[in-house]
Design an enzyme around this catalytic site. Structure first.
Site, PDB file in Angstrom:
ATOM      1  N   ASP A  99       0.875  -1.178   0.000  1.00  0.00           N
ATOM      2  CA  ASP A  99       0.000   0.000   0.000  1.00  0.00           C
ATOM      3  C   ASP A  99       0.914   1.231   0.000  1.00  0.00           C
ATOM      4  O   ASP A  99       1.408   1.613  -1.059  1.00  0.00           O
ATOM      5  CB  ASP A  99      -0.955  -0.075   1.202  1.00  0.00           C
ATOM      6  CG  ASP A  99      -2.028   1.004   1.162  1.00  0.00           C
ATOM      7  OD1 ASP A  99      -2.163   1.655   0.122  1.00  0.00           O
ATOM      8  OD2 ASP A  99      -2.728   1.193   2.168  1.00  0.00           O
ATOM      9  N   LYS A 127      -1.139  -2.204  -4.851  1.00  0.00           N
ATOM     10  CA  LYS A 127      -2.246  -1.257  -5.038  1.00  0.00           C
ATOM     11  C   LYS A 127      -1.843  -0.135  -5.971  1.00  0.00           C
ATOM     12  O   LYS A 127      -0.754   0.412  -5.844  1.00  0.00           O
ATOM     13  CB  LYS A 127      -2.621  -0.638  -3.688  1.00  0.00           C
ATOM     14  CG  LYS A 127      -3.844  -1.230  -3.108  1.00  0.00           C
ATOM     15  CD  LYS A 127      -4.386  -0.426  -1.955  1.00  0.00           C
ATOM     16  CE  LYS A 127      -5.345  -1.306  -1.185  1.00  0.00           C
ATOM     17  NZ  LYS A 127      -5.973  -0.605  -0.082  1.00  0.00           N
ATOM     18  N   VAL A 152      -9.363  -4.395  -0.035  1.00  0.00           N
ATOM     19  CA  VAL A 152      -9.610  -5.777  -0.441  1.00  0.00           C
ATOM     20  C   VAL A 152      -9.412  -6.739   0.735  1.00  0.00           C
ATOM     21  O   VAL A 152      -8.627  -6.467   1.643  1.00  0.00           O
ATOM     22  CB  VAL A 152      -8.716  -6.190  -1.635  1.00  0.00           C
ATOM     23  CG1 VAL A 152      -9.137  -5.468  -2.903  1.00  0.00           C
ATOM     24  CG2 VAL A 152      -7.243  -5.931  -1.352  1.00  0.00           C
TER      25      VAL A 152
HETATM   26  P1  IMP Z   1       1.873  -0.287   3.932  1.00  0.00           P
HETATM   27  O1  IMP Z   1       3.005  -0.115   4.895  1.00  0.00           O
HETATM   28  O2  IMP Z   1       0.972   0.919   3.863  1.00  0.00           O
HETATM   29  O3  IMP Z   1       2.305  -0.739   2.558  1.00  0.00           O
HETATM   30  O4  IMP Z   1       0.968  -1.353   4.626  1.00  0.00           O
HETATM   31  C1  IMP Z   1       0.739  -2.573   4.124  1.00  0.00           C
HETATM   32  C2  IMP Z   1      -0.155  -3.320   5.115  1.00  0.00           C
HETATM   33  O5  IMP Z   1      -1.423  -2.634   5.270  1.00  0.00           O
HETATM   34  C3  IMP Z   1      -0.487  -4.662   4.550  1.00  0.00           C
HETATM   35  O6  IMP Z   1       0.440  -5.647   4.982  1.00  0.00           O
HETATM   36  C4  IMP Z   1      -1.882  -4.895   5.082  1.00  0.00           C
HETATM   37  O7  IMP Z   1      -1.831  -5.466   6.364  1.00  0.00           O
HETATM   38  C5  IMP Z   1      -2.499  -3.520   5.224  1.00  0.00           C
HETATM   39  N1  IMP Z   1      -3.380  -3.204   4.066  1.00  0.00           N
HETATM   40  C6  IMP Z   1      -3.202  -2.203   3.175  1.00  0.00           C
HETATM   41  N2  IMP Z   1      -4.196  -2.192   2.262  1.00  0.00           N
HETATM   42  C7  IMP Z   1      -5.039  -3.223   2.585  1.00  0.00           C
HETATM   43  C8  IMP Z   1      -6.266  -3.749   1.995  1.00  0.00           C
HETATM   44  O8  IMP Z   1      -6.801  -3.281   0.980  1.00  0.00           O
HETATM   45  N3  IMP Z   1      -6.799  -4.827   2.630  1.00  0.00           N
HETATM   46  C9  IMP Z   1      -6.252  -5.387   3.733  1.00  0.00           C
HETATM   47  N4  IMP Z   1      -5.121  -4.932   4.301  1.00  0.00           N
HETATM   48  C10 IMP Z   1      -4.510  -3.869   3.735  1.00  0.00           C
END
Ligand code: IMP
Ligand code: MG
Length: 176
Positions: A99, A127, A152
């Site tokens: 994300d 994403k 999702v």
């Molecule tokens: P980042 O550090 O923002 O890339 O966070 C990634 C983490 O956020 C992932 O390992 C997920 O646990 C959570 N996450 C981000 N988007 C989603 C989604 O659409 N569904 C479920 N979990 C998500």
């Protein structure tokens, strides 16, 4: 609340096998430790690892977060430690979704500090970033599917810790 399938389990099987072939060819038998990031990454990792071939493939898991109260701190809070030493081994981190990329970026830096020979990443979903959001400062080496900027669930992805058990990737829709 109802769920709409975004990626069907049959598509997942085909894509995971393809990724396994690419990753196997890339590491070409070199010592490799695949690290599943808990909890979301374990479903994808379990399927992917069985498609990665080599005589020195080890498996470990790790749990960490770089968030506190929904704000990225850039500081890694480790909740579950590695069991195997990774010094001088190639490390492949496997997570559910990219994300903002903050968690992966901080985790990759931590593994480099442990003396891994290399640190690469494979995420199940990437994403599409809304252009209004700040660009990511980390990129992944492999990903399964690119998905729109929607929340999702399924195949490891949760909503408040539920729905990880769904075999397909779904989007939550409101019932009319
Ligand atoms: P980042 O550090 O923002 O890339 O966070 C990634 C983490 O956020 C992932 O390992 C997920 O646990 C959570 N996450 C981000 N988007 C989603 C989604 O659409 N569904 C479920 N979990 C998500
Ligand atoms: Mg997660």
């Amino acid at each position: 609340m109802s769920q709409k399938i975004l990626i069907h389990r049959d598509e997942i099987i085909v894509r995971v096998a393809e990724l396994g072939r690419e990753i196997t060819a890339y590491y070409n038998g070199e010592p490799l430790t695949v690290v599943a990031l808990l909890n979301g990454g374990i479903f994808f990792a379990a399927d992917l690892i069985r498609n990665i071939h080599g005589s020195d493939v080890r498996v470990d898991s790790f749990a960490a977060s770089s968030y506190e109260n929904d704000t990225s701190t850039g500081k890694l809070t480790i909740r579950g430690q590695l069991k195997l030493p990774v010094e001088n081994r190639h490390v492949l981190l496997v997570d559910d979704i990219l994300d903002t990329g903050k968690t992966l970026e901080t985790t990759m830096a931590y593994f480099r500090s442990l003396g891994a020979a290399s640190v690469r990443s494979c995420v199940f979903l990437k994403k599409m970033l809304d252009p209004s959001k700040p660009p990511r400062t980390v990129n992944v080496n492999w990903y399964g599917f690119e998905v729109p900027d929607l929340y999702v669930i399924g195949y490891g992805l949760d909503s408040r810790e539920s729905f990880r058990n769904l075999p397909d990737v779904c989007v939550i829709t409101q019932e009319e």
